[in-house]
Design an enzyme around this catalytic site. Structure first.
Site, PDB file in Angstrom:
ATOM      1  N   SER A  82       0.841  -1.194   0.000  1.00  0.00           N
ATOM      2  CA  SER A  82       0.000   0.000   0.000  1.00  0.00           C
ATOM      3  C   SER A  82       0.876   1.243   0.000  1.00  0.00           C
ATOM      4  O   SER A  82       0.645   2.207   0.722  1.00  0.00           O
ATOM      5  CB  SER A  82      -0.931  -0.003   1.217  1.00  0.00           C
ATOM      6  OG  SER A  82      -1.860   1.066   1.125  1.00  0.00           O
ATOM      7  N   TYR A 121      -3.302  13.030 -12.936  1.00  0.00           N
ATOM      8  CA  TYR A 121      -2.578  11.853 -12.466  1.00  0.00           C
ATOM      9  C   TYR A 121      -1.323  11.634 -13.310  1.00  0.00           C
ATOM     10  O   TYR A 121      -1.089  10.564 -13.855  1.00  0.00           O
ATOM     11  CB  TYR A 121      -3.502  10.633 -12.492  1.00  0.00           C
ATOM     12  CG  TYR A 121      -3.154   9.574 -11.470  1.00  0.00           C
ATOM     13  CD1 TYR A 121      -3.599   9.683 -10.153  1.00  0.00           C
ATOM     14  CD2 TYR A 121      -2.382   8.463 -11.800  1.00  0.00           C
ATOM     15  CE1 TYR A 121      -3.291   8.722  -9.214  1.00  0.00           C
ATOM     16  CE2 TYR A 121      -2.068   7.492 -10.864  1.00  0.00           C
ATOM     17  CZ  TYR A 121      -2.527   7.632  -9.578  1.00  0.00           C
ATOM     18  OH  TYR A 121      -2.223   6.673  -8.637  1.00  0.00           O
ATOM     19  N   TYR A 155      -4.572   2.022  -9.842  1.00  0.00           N
ATOM     20  CA  TYR A 155      -5.578   3.010 -10.200  1.00  0.00           C
ATOM     21  C   TYR A 155      -5.775   2.996 -11.714  1.00  0.00           C
ATOM     22  O   TYR A 155      -4.830   2.791 -12.468  1.00  0.00           O
ATOM     23  CB  TYR A 155      -5.149   4.400  -9.702  1.00  0.00           C
ATOM     24  CG  TYR A 155      -6.182   5.478  -9.956  1.00  0.00           C
ATOM     25  CD1 TYR A 155      -7.535   5.216  -9.764  1.00  0.00           C
ATOM     26  CD2 TYR A 155      -5.797   6.740 -10.390  1.00  0.00           C
ATOM     27  CE1 TYR A 155      -8.484   6.192  -9.996  1.00  0.00           C
ATOM     28  CE2 TYR A 155      -6.735   7.728 -10.615  1.00  0.00           C
ATOM     29  CZ  TYR A 155      -8.084   7.442 -10.427  1.00  0.00           C
ATOM     30  OH  TYR A 155      -9.014   8.404 -10.657  1.00  0.00           O
TER      31      TYR A 155
END
Ligand code: ZID
Length: 196
Positions: free
Chosen positions: A119, A148, A138
């Site tokens: 993570s 992004y 993602y």
């Protein structure tokens, strides 16, 4: 019960913390890998009860973290660590924080783990043998998501590509499951930092 190592917890706001809680609620023993410069703050906050409210599990008990390991996933082993990092006082206070050393320490302390959760925001793929591995990705890896950029979309594309390759290789050789979950939006430190 299962033993889980969650890499990428330094506060109680991110995905790592929430995943740790779900695993703890399901009866898993929790080990955590915390970015070296954030370790002091995280351990102090834990000790002082700052996270107690968010440690509450569905049965009313508090999530127990068996051990917190200092980790900097940028470095695979001590030979990779440049001098300025070695000398940095935020790093000098901790030891054995490269990926390989943490894996060895966990092995010495506990023998093995069943679940590995990646993570990390900014870290490359971390691999410890045994059981199953989950990372967070993602959809910006394959579609245009305004904002992004800066290598994040390509990092997620690489992560997903590595996930496929590792799932194939590690699955065949070691029966290790390797998956990536495409996460929904969460206002963590990492997400705020990029304006999400
Ligand atoms: P977080 O800041 O809580 O956790 C990241 C952790 O990584 C922190 O504790 C850092 O200290 C640690 N870290 C960074 N570098 C290193 C290192 N070198 N060594 C060791 N530790 C390190 O953020 P988080 O919970 O958002 O991030 C966890 C994972 O979830 C990351 O892989 C994210 O990319 C992924 N993720 C998060 C979100 C989100 O919304 N928070 C989304 C997708 C994936 C997303 O951006 N719609 C819009 C946006 C999104 C989803 C849907």
């Amino acid at each position: 019960g299962k033993r889980a190592f969650i890499a990428g917890i330094a506060d109680d706001n991110g995905y790592g913390w929430a995943i740790a809680k779900s695993l703890a609620a399901a009866g898993a023993e929790i080990l955590v890998g915390t970015w070296v410069p954030a370790l002091n703050m995280f351990e102090t906050s834990l000790r002082r009860g700052k996270f107690d409210e968010s440690r509450v599990l569905p049965d009313g008990s508090l999530m127990k973290i068996t051990k917190v390991y200092a980790l900097d996933a940028v470095f695979d082993n001590p030979e990779d660590v440049p001098e300025d990092i070695k000398a940095n006082k935020r790093y000098a206070g901790s030891s054995n924080w490269t990926v390989q050393e943490v894996a060895e320490c966990v092995k010495q302390d506990f023998g093995s783990i069943d679940i590995l959760v990646h993570s990390l925001a900014n870290g490359p793929e971390v691999v410890i043998a045994g059981g199953s591995s989950v990372s967070l990705t993602y959809i910006a890896s394959e579609r245009i998501i305004p904002g992004y950029g800066g290598g994040m979309s390509s990092a997620k594309a690489a992560l997903e590509s590595d996930t496929r390759m590792l799932a194939f290789e590690a699955g065949r050789k070691h029966k290790i499951r390797v998956n990536a979950i495409s996460a929904g939006p969460l206002r963590s430190r990492a997400a705020r930092a990029i304006g999400f």
